[in-house]
Structures are given as C-alpha cells and as structure tokens.
Design a protein around this motif. Structure first.
Motif, PDB file in Angstrom:
ATOM      1  N   TYR A  41       0.841  -1.202   0.000  1.00  0.00           N
ATOM      2  CA  TYR A  41       0.000   0.000   0.000  1.00  0.00           C
ATOM      3  C   TYR A  41       0.878   1.255   0.000  1.00  0.00           C
ATOM      4  N   LEU A  60      -2.171  -1.152  -5.589  1.00  0.00           N
ATOM      5  CA  LEU A  60      -3.452  -1.058  -4.881  1.00  0.00           C
ATOM      6  C   LEU A  60      -4.372  -2.207  -5.278  1.00  0.00           C
ATOM      7  N   VAL A  63      -3.257  -5.287  -3.437  1.00  0.00           N
ATOM      8  CA  VAL A  63      -3.694  -5.263  -2.032  1.00  0.00           C
ATOM      9  C   VAL A  63      -5.139  -5.747  -1.944  1.00  0.00           C
ATOM     10  N   ALA A  77      -6.903   1.121   0.456  1.00  0.00           N
ATOM     11  CA  ALA A  77      -6.554   0.929  -0.957  1.00  0.00           C
ATOM     12  C   ALA A  77      -7.745   1.247  -1.849  1.00  0.00           C
TER      13      ALA A  77
END
Length: 93
Positions: A41, A60, A63, A77
């Motif tokens: 992140y 992102l 994640v 995110a």
C-alpha cells in the motif's frame, strides 16, 4: 526493520529508497501478511507521488486481491483507487 525505514525514507522524499525498502519487505518470505500488505500500500502511494500511476494502481489492485490483507488496508486501498479514478475522470472532462 525495512518497512519502518521505507516509511522514514518516504517521509524524507527519498522515493527510490522507500520503494526499494518496501519491495524488499514484500519479497521477504518471513514477512507477516499484514506487513506485506502495508508495504505494498505504501509503495503504491510513493509510486503515485512520483507520477507512476500505473505501478501505484497495480499495487493497490494487488492489495485488494490479497486475501490475507487486513480489512483496514483494503479499505484504504479502495479509497485511494476511487480518488485516483475521480481525478482521472475530471482530467478527461
């Protein structure tokens, strides 16, 4: 710890140093899943700060796709992606 050093480097605008530390943290097999998620992140934030939106968005997205990522990290995110999409739409109007 590499992750903390990455945070310090990012704060001091040593973007490449921060990216390197976050990448090493992510690649370490014994790093806990939550630390890896936060490193990814934060690496995304650094990529975006340097104008590399493609790499930032990719981090992102990763994640969000990682089952072991903590919910709060996924939420952050998701918020960053929504903000990025909103800015992108405004730029094309």
């Amino acid at each position: 710890m590499l992750y903390r050093r990455g945070m310090t480097r990012a704060k001091n605008h040593d973007h490449q140093g921060a990216i390197d530390d976050y990448t090493e943290t992510i690649e370490m097999p014994d790093s806990p899943a939550d630390v890896k998620a936060m490193a990814r992140y934060n690496r995304a934030l650094v990529h975006v700060a340097t104008g590399d939106f493609t790499k930032g968005v990719a981090d992102l997205d990763t994640v969000l796709a990682t089952e072991e990522a903590p919910l709060n990290v996924k939420r952050m995110a998701k918020q960053k992606l929504a903000k990025r999409e909103s800015r992108s739409r405004k730029a094309h109007v």
